[in-house]
Write a protein that holds these residues in place. Structure first.
Motif, mmCIF file in Angstrom:
data_model
loop_
_atom_site.group_PDB
_atom_site.id
_atom_site.type_symbol
_atom_site.label_atom_id
_atom_site.label_comp_id
_atom_site.label_asym_id
_atom_site.label_seq_id
_atom_site.Cartn_x
_atom_site.Cartn_y
_atom_site.Cartn_z
ATOM 1 N N HIS A 13 0.872 -1.183 0.000
ATOM 2 C CA HIS A 13 0.000 0.000 0.000
ATOM 3 C C HIS A 13 0.902 1.223 0.000
ATOM 4 N N LEU A 14 0.333 2.399 0.107
ATOM 5 C CA LEU A 14 1.136 3.602 0.214
ATOM 6 C C LEU A 14 2.144 3.445 1.355
ATOM 7 N N PRO A 15 3.284 4.131 1.284
ATOM 8 C CA PRO A 15 4.341 3.902 2.276
ATOM 9 C C PRO A 15 4.046 4.501 3.660
ATOM 10 N N LYS A 47 10.150 5.535 -12.207
ATOM 11 C CA LYS A 47 9.866 4.137 -11.877
ATOM 12 C C LYS A 47 9.750 3.940 -10.369
ATOM 13 N N LEU A 48 10.635 4.601 -9.602
ATOM 14 C CA LEU A 48 10.571 4.490 -8.148
ATOM 15 C C LEU A 48 9.273 5.085 -7.620
ATOM 16 N N ALA A 49 8.865 6.235 -8.149
ATOM 17 C CA ALA A 49 7.616 6.859 -7.709
ATOM 18 C C ALA A 49 6.427 5.943 -7.998
ATOM 19 N N PHE A 50 6.446 5.283 -9.154
ATOM 20 C CA PHE A 50 5.380 4.357 -9.504
ATOM 21 C C PHE A 50 5.349 3.178 -8.538
ATOM 22 N N ASN A 51 6.527 2.646 -8.189
ATOM 23 C CA ASN A 51 6.591 1.543 -7.235
ATOM 24 C C ASN A 51 6.112 1.968 -5.852
ATOM 25 N N LEU A 52 6.415 3.196 -5.461
ATOM 26 C CA LEU A 52 5.939 3.711 -4.175
ATOM 27 C C LEU A 52 4.412 3.745 -4.131
ATOM 28 N N MET A 53 3.807 4.234 -5.187
ATOM 29 C CA MET A 53 2.347 4.322 -5.223
ATOM 30 C C MET A 53 1.708 2.942 -5.242
ATOM 31 N N ARG A 54 2.390 1.954 -5.819
ATOM 32 C CA ARG A 54 1.883 0.575 -5.865
ATOM 33 C C ARG A 54 2.143 -0.166 -4.561
ATOM 34 N N HIS A 90 5.255 -1.228 -3.697
ATOM 35 C CA HIS A 90 6.287 -2.235 -3.959
ATOM 36 C C HIS A 90 7.646 -1.578 -4.136
ATOM 37 N N TRP A 91 7.959 -0.593 -3.293
ATOM 38 C CA TRP A 91 9.207 0.147 -3.438
ATOM 39 C C TRP A 91 10.435 -0.711 -3.158
ATOM 40 N N ARG A 92 10.283 -1.802 -2.394
ATOM 41 C CA ARG A 92 11.444 -2.659 -2.140
ATOM 42 C C ARG A 92 11.920 -3.368 -3.408
ATOM 43 N N GLU A 93 11.125 -3.335 -4.460
ATOM 44 C CA GLU A 93 11.554 -3.916 -5.733
ATOM 45 C C GLU A 93 12.679 -3.108 -6.376
ATOM 46 N N SER A 94 12.835 -1.843 -5.948
ATOM 47 C CA SER A 94 13.823 -0.973 -6.584
ATOM 48 C C SER A 94 15.216 -1.238 -6.039
ATOM 49 N N PRO A 95 16.195 -1.513 -6.906
ATOM 50 C CA PRO A 95 17.582 -1.679 -6.451
ATOM 51 C C PRO A 95 18.219 -0.355 -6.047
ATOM 52 N N MET A 96 17.521 0.747 -6.301
ATOM 53 C CA MET A 96 18.057 2.067 -5.992
ATOM 54 C C MET A 96 17.855 2.454 -4.535
ATOM 55 N N VAL A 97 17.047 1.687 -3.795
ATOM 56 C CA VAL A 97 16.707 2.054 -2.414
ATOM 57 C C VAL A 97 17.301 1.042 -1.439
ATOM 58 N N SER A 98 18.034 1.529 -0.455
ATOM 59 C CA SER A 98 18.539 0.681 0.620
ATOM 60 C C SER A 98 17.792 1.018 1.906
ATOM 61 N N GLU A 99 17.695 0.045 2.797
ATOM 62 C CA GLU A 99 16.884 0.174 4.013
ATOM 63 C C GLU A 99 17.685 -0.269 5.231
ATOM 64 N N ARG A 100 17.550 0.483 6.325
ATOM 65 C CA ARG A 100 18.143 0.117 7.596
ATOM 66 C C ARG A 100 17.123 0.335 8.696
ATOM 67 N N VAL A 101 17.331 -0.347 9.810
ATOM 68 C CA VAL A 101 16.440 -0.201 10.960
ATOM 69 C C VAL A 101 17.305 0.077 12.182
ATOM 70 N N VAL A 102 17.133 1.245 12.786
ATOM 71 C CA VAL A 102 17.952 1.648 13.933
ATOM 72 C C VAL A 102 17.079 2.414 14.924
ATOM 73 N N PRO A 103 17.484 2.501 16.190
ATOM 74 C CA PRO A 103 16.731 3.315 17.154
ATOM 75 C C PRO A 103 17.152 4.779 17.132
ATOM 76 N N GLU A 104 18.343 5.055 16.566
ATOM 77 C CA GLU A 104 18.875 6.416 16.583
ATOM 78 C C GLU A 104 19.939 6.553 15.505
ATOM 79 N N LEU A 105 20.057 7.744 14.915
ATOM 80 C CA LEU A 105 21.117 8.004 13.950
ATOM 81 C C LEU A 105 21.394 9.494 13.880
ATOM 82 N N ARG A 106 22.483 9.823 13.215
ATOM 83 C CA ARG A 106 22.855 11.227 13.004
ATOM 84 C C ARG A 106 23.179 11.409 11.533
#
Length: 229
Positions: free
Chosen positions: A129-131, A156-163, A165-181
């Motif tokens: 769904h929407l992000p 293409k990334l914007a289209f995937n976001l609206m669908r 399915h943004w994780r399909e894009s090789p252009m986007v990396s993801e991390r999960v943290v409690p804090e960052l700078r």
């Protein structure tokens, strides 16, 4: 402010995309949302801060900030007008995507990146769904970095976001943290960030933290959500 004084926050879906309302499982029609809130429960959810400034959905720099900046130069008088202004702003942003340097400090490491956009969300964004996040009590931040890209890759990334399915894009990396700078070695004095849809001046350094279950909100009862689904 509800976060600081501990008062429960009631959210109405009166924005453009209503991502926070969606994350709370609120109906998007105003009258239905009022009914859901009237019969809802008080619950504790996470809230995040950027240099101490609270946000419930997202802090971002790059593509999103340029889009909002362009849209705010346009005149509109209604929600539909705002959506149309956003479409025009997207077209303008896509024609010349941002490309900037950033340093991401987290877990004792420093990651130097060039990017077209960086988004930090209150909890991880879900797909399908929407992000927006499907849970707001995980005690984490989602960090999403979009690599430098040209116009077609951004479309293409914007289209995937609206669908959803943004994780399909090789252009986007993801991390999960409690804090960052975040630091920006070549930041321009006019650079902007977006925090929950509002433009702000981008400081040379931004510290982002999640505050676990520090915000009290009124949310629909689980059985009411189940009926709507």
């Amino acid at each position: 402010m509800a976060f600081e004084c501990g008062k429960p926050l009631a959210v109405l879906p009166a924005g453009t995309m209503n991502m926070f309302a969606r994350a709370l499982n609120l109906p998007l029609e105003l009258e239905a949302a009022l009914e859901a809130l009237a019969g809802g429960d008080v619950k504790s959810i996470d809230i995040a801060t950027a240099n101490g400034r609270p946000f419930v959905y997202q802090f971002s720099v790059g593509v999103h900030a340029r889009l909002v900046r362009i849209r705010e130069t346009m005149t509109y008088r209604s929600r539909i007008g705002k959506i149309l202004a956003s479409v025009r702003a997207i077209a303008s942003t896509v024609s010349r995507p941002p490309n900037f340097e950033a340093e991401i400090h987290y877990n004792g490491t420093v990651e130097k990146r060039r990017a077209s956009g960086i988004a930090v969300s209150n909890n991880m964004l879900a797909e399908g769904h929407l992000p927006y996040a499907e849970g707001l009590d995980g005690g984490v931040l989602g960090v999403y970095v979009a690599a430098p890209m040209g116009p077609w890759a951004l479309i293409k990334l914007a289209f995937n976001l609206m669908r959803g399915h943004w994780r399909e894009s090789p252009m986007v990396s993801e991390r999960v943290v409690p804090e960052l700078r975040l630091t920006f070695p070549r930041r321009r004095g006019s650079a902007k960030a977006v925090i929950d849809g509002e433009l702000m001046k981008l400081p040379p350094e931004t510290v982002l933290k999640v505050h676990h279950k520090a915000l009290r909100v009124i949310a629909p009862k689980p059985e009411a959500v189940a009926v709507r689904r």
